[in-house]
Design a protein around this motif. Structure first.
Motif, mmCIF file in Angstrom:
data_model
loop_
_atom_site.group_PDB
_atom_site.id
_atom_site.type_symbol
_atom_site.label_atom_id
_atom_site.label_comp_id
_atom_site.label_asym_id
_atom_site.label_seq_id
_atom_site.Cartn_x
_atom_site.Cartn_y
_atom_site.Cartn_z
ATOM 1 N N ALA A 132 0.834 -1.206 0.000
ATOM 2 C CA ALA A 132 0.000 0.000 0.000
ATOM 3 C C ALA A 132 0.867 1.254 0.000
ATOM 4 N N ARG A 133 1.955 1.220 0.748
ATOM 5 C CA ARG A 133 2.823 2.399 0.870
ATOM 6 C C ARG A 133 3.407 2.794 -0.484
ATOM 7 N N ILE A 134 3.787 1.812 -1.285
ATOM 8 C CA ILE A 134 4.349 2.099 -2.608
ATOM 9 C C ILE A 134 3.345 2.881 -3.446
ATOM 10 N N LYS A 135 2.097 2.474 -3.399
ATOM 11 C CA LYS A 135 1.070 3.147 -4.198
ATOM 12 C C LYS A 135 0.851 4.580 -3.699
ATOM 13 N N ASP B 265 16.476 6.631 -5.162
ATOM 14 C CA ASP B 265 16.157 7.599 -6.212
ATOM 15 C C ASP B 265 16.095 6.935 -7.584
ATOM 16 N N GLY B 266 16.819 5.822 -7.750
ATOM 17 C CA GLY B 266 16.809 5.103 -9.016
ATOM 18 C C GLY B 266 15.658 4.137 -9.167
ATOM 19 N N LEU B 267 14.787 4.054 -8.151
ATOM 20 C CA LEU B 267 13.674 3.099 -8.176
ATOM 21 C C LEU B 267 12.368 3.701 -8.702
ATOM 22 N N LYS B 268 12.414 4.897 -9.250
ATOM 23 C CA LYS B 268 11.175 5.584 -9.626
ATOM 24 C C LYS B 268 10.314 4.747 -10.559
ATOM 25 N N ARG B 269 10.912 4.220 -11.621
ATOM 26 C CA ARG B 269 10.138 3.421 -12.575
ATOM 27 C C ARG B 269 9.591 2.158 -11.924
ATOM 28 N N THR B 270 10.386 1.558 -11.035
ATOM 29 C CA THR B 270 9.939 0.342 -10.339
ATOM 30 C C THR B 270 8.729 0.633 -9.471
ATOM 31 N N LEU B 271 8.773 1.724 -8.728
ATOM 32 C CA LEU B 271 7.657 2.088 -7.859
ATOM 33 C C LEU B 271 6.401 2.376 -8.680
ATOM 34 N N GLU B 272 6.559 3.070 -9.789
ATOM 35 C CA GLU B 272 5.398 3.378 -10.627
ATOM 36 C C GLU B 272 4.790 2.103 -11.197
ATOM 37 N N ALA B 273 5.634 1.140 -11.583
ATOM 38 C CA ALA B 273 5.126 -0.131 -12.106
ATOM 39 C C ALA B 273 4.353 -0.883 -11.026
#
Length: 373
Positions: A56-59, A303-311
């Motif tokens: 849930a936190r990621i979203k 900071d490099g995880l942006k795309r991963t979090l969005e996915a």
């Protein structure tokens, strides 16, 4: 052109709504898992609740960063409650796993027959709904309550000695616990306890007042702790003060990293390093220098995880996203309990197989755990 922009905005809003609905559903699942684990005193249950909380936190993080309209504010509100639930889960785990660390459990005493004249046991404490904490009271009402508190404790506010003022802090906290039916007075009493504790370099009591405040009121405890410890810098005078402050900041860095608040974590780690130097404890100062460097490196990885979090915000079952999140949690944050659960949903077949073996061995014999290793 205008109609195209409108269509894009509408599609984004629809997507944001879907992400928020999924996040809220998972958050409710995490609450239910926490309550069930609490009732059963189940450590695995608490871990499952933490995993749901992380999903849930990621979203919410993504909505806070790139959501449209009111979604960033809604996500920020949810994250405050989520952080508080995460603390309840971790405290519950520690209460269970730390009960008999390196100790032999005491032998059970033979049960005596029930006493028919004894009063019935108190009912279990009701579940804590972290989404329904009280709002911060209106400033005008706070001023009225503050005047009443200062009139009541006029003599104590005039105390000069450190020991006497620390005793006054305890009195304020006790008074706050007795004013649960008056949220305005309770808020002011906790606030005053924190402020007096800061002034007399009582770091533990200052942080305790923040935690007690966050149990009742809808505040972000980590931000309050950062501010509280920063203010405590001005009151520290002797090496022992600086050592206690640095250790508290070191512990706070753990909490900040746990929820990826890296800007605050970097500042707090730097402050801890500076205070450790003033503590006349070279070993601890050296440790904090390494810690500060590690936090900076972890921030770069996050900071490099942006795309991963969005996915993962769009799809909690995204294999590539789960693989990357699992690696980050395990390797960067050292959180293997959660990281393994992401890895088993990931796209890296080798890591997935190892994570499945590792999870299957948890709680089993030493031989099984060595085989998994």
């Amino acid at each position: 052109m205008i109609s195209l922009l409108f269509a894009v905005a509408l599609a984004q809003a629809t997507q944001d709504d879907a992400v928020l609905q999924k996040a809220d559903r998972i958050f409710e699942e995490a609450k239910a898992l926490y309550e069930s684990a609490r009732d059963k005193s189940s450590v695995p249950g608490f871990v499952e609740a933490e995993f749901k909380l992380e999903e849930a936190r990621i979203k919410y993080l993504v909505l806070q960063e790139i959501g449209q309209g009111d979604k960033p504010q809604i996500a920020a509100d949810r994250l405050r409650a989520l952080i508080q639930l995460g603390k309840l889960i971790r405290d519950s785990k520690v209460a269970i796993t730390g009960a008999f660390v390196d100790k032999v459990p005491p032998a059970k005493k033979p049960e005596s027959p029930p006493d028919p004249t004894a009063p019935p046991p108190p009912p279990p404490a009701p579940p804590v709904d972290v989404s329904k904490r009280a709002p911060v009271p209106d400033p005008a009402k706070q001023k009225e309550a503050e005047k009443a508190v200062r009139d009541l404790f006029k003599d104590q506010y005039a105390l000069k000695g450190i020991a006497e003022r620390r005793g006054f802090v305890r009195k304020l906290l006790e008074q706050a616990s007795q004013n649960a039916s008056d949220p305005v007075a309770q808020w002011v009493l906790y606030r005053e306890a924190r402020d007096v504790a800061v002034q007399c370099a009582d770091v533990r009591a200052a942080l305790e007042s923040v935690e007690l405040t966050a149990r009742v009121f809808d505040v972000e405890p980590l931000a309050m702790k950062v501010q509280t410890l920063a203010a405590s810098d001005k009151a520290a005078r002797v090496p022992a003060d600086f050592l206690e402050l640095a250790r508290a900041q070191d512990a706070l860095v753990d909490d900040l990293v746990r929820v990826d608040q890296y800007d605050a974590a970097v500042r707090t780690a730097s402050a801890a390093q500076a205070n450790a130097r003033k503590s006349n404890d070279p070993a601890f100062a050296a440790k904090m220098a390494v810690r500060s460097k590690d936090v900076g490196e972890a921030k770069t990885l996050f900071d490099g995880l942006k795309r991963t979090l969005e996915a993962l915000a769009r799809n909690s079952d995204d294999p590539a996203g789960n693989a990357e999140m699992g690696k980050y949690l395990c390797y960067a944050k050292g959180n293997w309990e959660l990281g393994l659960r992401f890895m088993v949903k990931g796209s890296d077949a080798a890591l997935k197989a190892l994570a499945e073996k590792e999870m299957a061995a948890l709680g089993k014999s030493t031989a099984d755990q060595l085989a998994a290793a």
